[in-house]
Design a protein around this motif. Structure first.
Motif, mmCIF file in Angstrom:
data_model
loop_
_atom_site.group_PDB
_atom_site.id
_atom_site.type_symbol
_atom_site.label_atom_id
_atom_site.label_comp_id
_atom_site.label_asym_id
_atom_site.label_seq_id
_atom_site.Cartn_x
_atom_site.Cartn_y
_atom_site.Cartn_z
ATOM 1 N N LEU A 75 1.061 -1.310 -0.399
ATOM 2 C CA LEU A 75 -0.302 -0.133 -0.171
ATOM 3 C C LEU A 75 1.188 1.085 -0.210
ATOM 4 N N GLY A 76 1.693 1.388 0.357
ATOM 5 C CA GLY A 76 2.836 2.631 -0.187
ATOM 6 C C GLY A 76 2.630 3.092 -1.224
ATOM 7 N N ARG A 77 2.460 2.535 -1.892
ATOM 8 C CA ARG A 77 2.913 2.876 -3.455
ATOM 9 C C ARG A 77 1.085 3.507 -3.496
ATOM 10 N N VAL A 78 0.541 3.769 -2.891
ATOM 11 C CA VAL A 78 -0.890 4.964 -2.366
ATOM 12 C C VAL A 78 0.014 6.158 -1.449
ATOM 13 N N LEU A 79 -0.325 5.015 -0.342
ATOM 14 C CA LEU A 79 -0.295 5.601 0.924
ATOM 15 C C LEU A 79 1.674 6.815 0.951
ATOM 16 N N GLY A 80 2.383 6.158 0.421
ATOM 17 C CA GLY A 80 2.990 7.476 0.293
ATOM 18 C C GLY A 80 4.967 6.998 0.663
ATOM 19 N N PRO A 81 6.156 7.452 0.892
ATOM 20 C CA PRO A 81 7.036 6.475 1.250
ATOM 21 C C PRO A 81 7.625 5.945 2.183
ATOM 22 N N GLY A 82 6.724 7.839 3.497
ATOM 23 C CA GLY A 82 7.011 7.234 4.839
ATOM 24 C C GLY A 82 6.161 6.582 5.459
ATOM 25 N N SER A 83 4.795 6.203 4.386
ATOM 26 C CA SER A 83 4.450 5.276 5.162
ATOM 27 C C SER A 83 4.667 3.868 5.790
ATOM 28 N N SER A 173 -7.802 2.733 -2.473
ATOM 29 C CA SER A 173 -7.641 0.667 -2.302
ATOM 30 C C SER A 173 -7.705 0.319 -4.126
ATOM 31 N N LEU A 174 -8.974 0.932 -5.025
ATOM 32 C CA LEU A 174 -8.502 -0.141 -6.163
ATOM 33 C C LEU A 174 -7.261 0.191 -7.256
ATOM 34 N N LEU A 175 -6.479 1.130 -6.987
ATOM 35 C CA LEU A 175 -4.854 0.898 -7.735
ATOM 36 C C LEU A 175 -4.285 0.303 -6.886
ATOM 37 N N ALA A 176 -4.555 -0.492 -5.488
ATOM 38 C CA ALA A 176 -3.745 -0.731 -4.675
ATOM 39 C C ALA A 176 -3.116 -2.036 -5.090
ATOM 40 N N VAL A 177 -4.240 -2.763 -6.193
ATOM 41 C CA VAL A 177 -4.583 -3.838 -6.245
ATOM 42 C C VAL A 177 -4.406 -3.989 -7.511
ATOM 43 N N LEU A 178 -3.876 -3.072 -7.960
ATOM 44 C CA LEU A 178 -4.004 -3.368 -9.961
ATOM 45 C C LEU A 178 -2.379 -2.816 -10.088
ATOM 46 N N PRO A 179 -2.011 -3.330 -11.520
ATOM 47 C CA PRO A 179 0.130 -3.330 -11.945
ATOM 48 C C PRO A 179 -0.363 -1.251 -11.995
ATOM 49 N N VAL A 180 1.164 -1.118 -11.751
ATOM 50 C CA VAL A 180 0.682 0.626 -11.922
ATOM 51 C C VAL A 180 1.189 0.450 -13.398
ATOM 52 N N PRO A 181 0.611 1.064 -14.534
ATOM 53 C CA PRO A 181 0.723 1.485 -15.842
ATOM 54 C C PRO A 181 2.296 2.350 -16.926
ATOM 55 N N ILE A 244 5.013 12.879 8.290
ATOM 56 C CA ILE A 244 3.539 13.227 8.450
ATOM 57 C C ILE A 244 2.486 12.537 8.089
ATOM 58 N N ALA A 245 2.492 13.272 7.043
ATOM 59 C CA ALA A 245 0.865 13.182 6.475
ATOM 60 C C ALA A 245 0.812 11.989 5.242
ATOM 61 N N ASP A 246 2.115 10.930 5.559
ATOM 62 C CA ASP A 246 2.183 9.992 5.097
ATOM 63 C C ASP A 246 1.127 9.036 5.485
ATOM 64 N N GLN A 247 2.509 8.700 6.792
ATOM 65 C CA GLN A 247 1.615 8.170 8.264
ATOM 66 C C GLN A 247 -0.208 8.243 8.337
ATOM 67 N N LEU A 248 -0.656 9.796 8.302
ATOM 68 C CA LEU A 248 -1.768 9.839 8.576
ATOM 69 C C LEU A 248 -3.326 9.900 7.618
ATOM 70 N N LEU A 249 -2.424 9.854 6.326
ATOM 71 C CA LEU A 249 -2.871 9.484 5.784
ATOM 72 C C LEU A 249 -3.173 7.455 5.963
ATOM 73 N N THR A 250 -1.543 6.416 6.089
ATOM 74 C CA THR A 250 -2.318 5.854 6.583
ATOM 75 C C THR A 250 -2.996 4.990 7.706
ATOM 76 N N HIS A 410 -18.642 -8.767 -1.474
ATOM 77 C CA HIS A 410 -18.371 -8.476 -2.477
ATOM 78 C C HIS A 410 -16.849 -7.213 -2.830
ATOM 79 N N SER A 411 -15.945 -7.241 -3.566
ATOM 80 C CA SER A 411 -14.761 -6.057 -3.235
ATOM 81 C C SER A 411 -14.357 -5.538 -3.925
ATOM 82 N N ARG A 412 -14.239 -4.671 -2.945
ATOM 83 C CA ARG A 412 -14.196 -2.641 -2.945
ATOM 84 C C ARG A 412 -12.331 -2.655 -3.082
ATOM 85 N N GLY A 413 -11.672 -3.579 -4.016
ATOM 86 C CA GLY A 413 -10.235 -3.502 -4.070
ATOM 87 C C GLY A 413 -9.363 -3.909 -3.213
ATOM 88 N N ILE A 414 -9.211 -2.941 -1.870
ATOM 89 C CA ILE A 414 -8.489 -3.840 -0.302
ATOM 90 C C ILE A 414 -9.609 -4.035 0.456
#
Length: 446
Positions: A75-83, A173-181, A244-250, A410-414
């Motif tokens: 999930l760090g791909r969408v939450l940020g490298p500090g997550s 949530s959806l992007l986290a389970v899909l390959p990065v284009p 801090i921003a990454d951890q709050l989003l986490t 029903h899958s919502r991604g994550i």
């Protein structure tokens, strides 16, 4: 020599489509055919070992970071490298150490009143005597709680984040389970739209941080943003604003959609088990909590909203139970499969909260929050939140039971949610109802 169990031979794209469109079913069928461990081919992880044996799961969770550490990609791909999701080894340990205090003891207890306030505020909008989806309502409750307890947001920033974060979280949530284009189409692509929303989020957090530092009253604030601004690493340095921003989003990711979805599943489960619903209602009106706590455990066992957690093997020829794994191998722990193991949970298909009354679950067998050093840091916060929301529901409303079939997954991604949104029919309890209940519980004169 590497030793792995057999597994499905269908192409990886077909396995991925099945996992998203029929959550849980593919792993159940694979277990029936191959046993409690099998090898899959995933677009995200490549060849991966799926395990559901309690002993092997315990061994994996107890392994040091030099042997088995952070799952990649994550999930760090969408939450940020500090997550926390992105960090590994010592960096993960240092960040986690700073985040532990807000989720324990006095700090945690201070959030209970906010949870009840937001629950009552949302429940006041509920329609009576007609069917409606509870998942959107639970989403609003959990986002408002997090905005106040985690972000310390109010005023303009509160409204901006309340609008932005659900959209950001849903797309992430959806992007986290899909390959990065490989090609970036900018705002015309999902990843491009996500990056624009992330930039908007970062700007709001910067304003919140500037306001907090300008007010200079951090010691008297209970929100986690204020605590992180005061936190220091062992060498005395502060967290960067980006971290801090990454951890709050986490924390939002870990505690918003997953908690709301579990609450919607709670409504779905309790309506189909009227005896449990009746006993819970009686307990709530006498301020008891034993059966409620057990019910939350059983809801998470039977309807885990996250189906799997994993680790990446770091060294070559690692022995994990019956298997010998190469460096770089992904190991996925199937939460759904171990929760349905009859050797651990007799008659596992039966919804029975009493199996947890008077006992604590084994945290290597009951694992909705993951396990080991990477277990969800907000588990206690989420458990309190679910307890407050359900306690309030049972005290204030009559929840109508139903004989309708179970809602599908029903899958919502994550997360995996009830397909119909946790449908409910409720009636507001009157003061007469509450008085009648108390009178019925009171001892009679002889």
């Amino acid at each position: 020599m590497t030793t792995l169990p057999p597994g499905p031979s269908t192409p990886r794209l077909m396995q991925a489509v099945a996992a998203l469109t029929k959550p849980g079913r593919g792993f159940s069928r694979a277990r029936e055919r191959y046993g409690d461990a099998f090898t899959i081919n995933s677009p995200l992880f490549g060849r991966a070992l799926v395990i559901s044996d309690a002993g092997e799961i315990k061994q994996l969770f107890q392994a040091g970071a030099d042997i088995a550490d952070n799952l990649e990609p994550n999930l760090g791909r969408v939450l940020g490298p500090g997550s926390l999701f992105a960090l590994a080894g010592d960096e993960h340990r240092k960040q986690r150490k700073l985040l532990v205090p807000p989720f324990h003891g006095r700090r945690l207890a201070a959030y209970e009143q906010i949870m009840e306030q937001e629950t009552l505020r949302e429940f006041a909008t509920w329609p009576q005597n007609r069917q409606f989806e509870t998942l959107p309502s639970m989403m609003r409750i959990t986002i408002n709680i997090i905005l106040r307890t985690v972000f310390g947001a109010e005023g303009a920033e509160f409204e901006q984040l309340r609008d932005l974060l659900p959209r950001l979280g849903k797309l992430g949530s959806l992007l986290a389970v899909l390959p990065v284009p490989r090609v970036d189409w900018g705002r015309w692509s999902p990843w491009g739209r996500f990056r624009l929303m992330r930039e908007e989020y970062d700007a709001i957090i910067e304003r919140l941080i500037a306001k907090a530092e300008r007010d200079g009253d951090l010691d008297n604030r209970e929100d986690i943003l204020a605590l992180l601004l005061q936190a220091r690493y062992d060498d005395g340095t502060a967290m960067s604003h980006r971290d801090i921003a990454d951890q709050l989003l986490t924390l939002l990711s870990a505690g918003h959609e997953t908690t709301a979805t579990t609450l919607a599943w709670a409504v779905e489960r309790l309506r189909r088990h009227p005896d449990v619903l009746r006993d819970l209602t009686e307990e709530a009106r006498t301020d008891g909590k034993t059966l409620l706590e057990a019910s939350i455990l059983e809801i998470q066992r039977t309807r885990p909203v996250i189906d799997m957690v994993g680790r990446r093997i770091r060294t070559d020829q690692v022995r994990l139970g019956r298997w010998t794994l190469p460096a770089g191998m992904t190991v996925l722990v199937s939460i759904g499969l171990i929760h349905q193991d009859p050797a651990l949970f007799p008659d596992p298909q039966r919804f029975d909260p009493h199996r947890f009354v008077g006992t604590k679950p084994d945290l290597y067998q009951w694992i909705p929050f993951g396990g080991g050093a990477r277990r969800c840091i907000g588990a206690a916060f989420a458990t309190m939140e679910m307890s407050v929301v359900l306690r309030t529901l049972l005290r204030e409303w009559d929840l109508a039971p139903t004989t309708l079939p179970d809602e599908p997954w029903h899958s919502r991604g994550i997360a995996t949610a009830p397909a119909k949104g946790g449908l409910a029919i409720v009636r507001k309890r009157t003061l007469y109802d509450q008085h009648a209940t108390r009178s019925a519980d009171a001892p009679t004169a002889s």
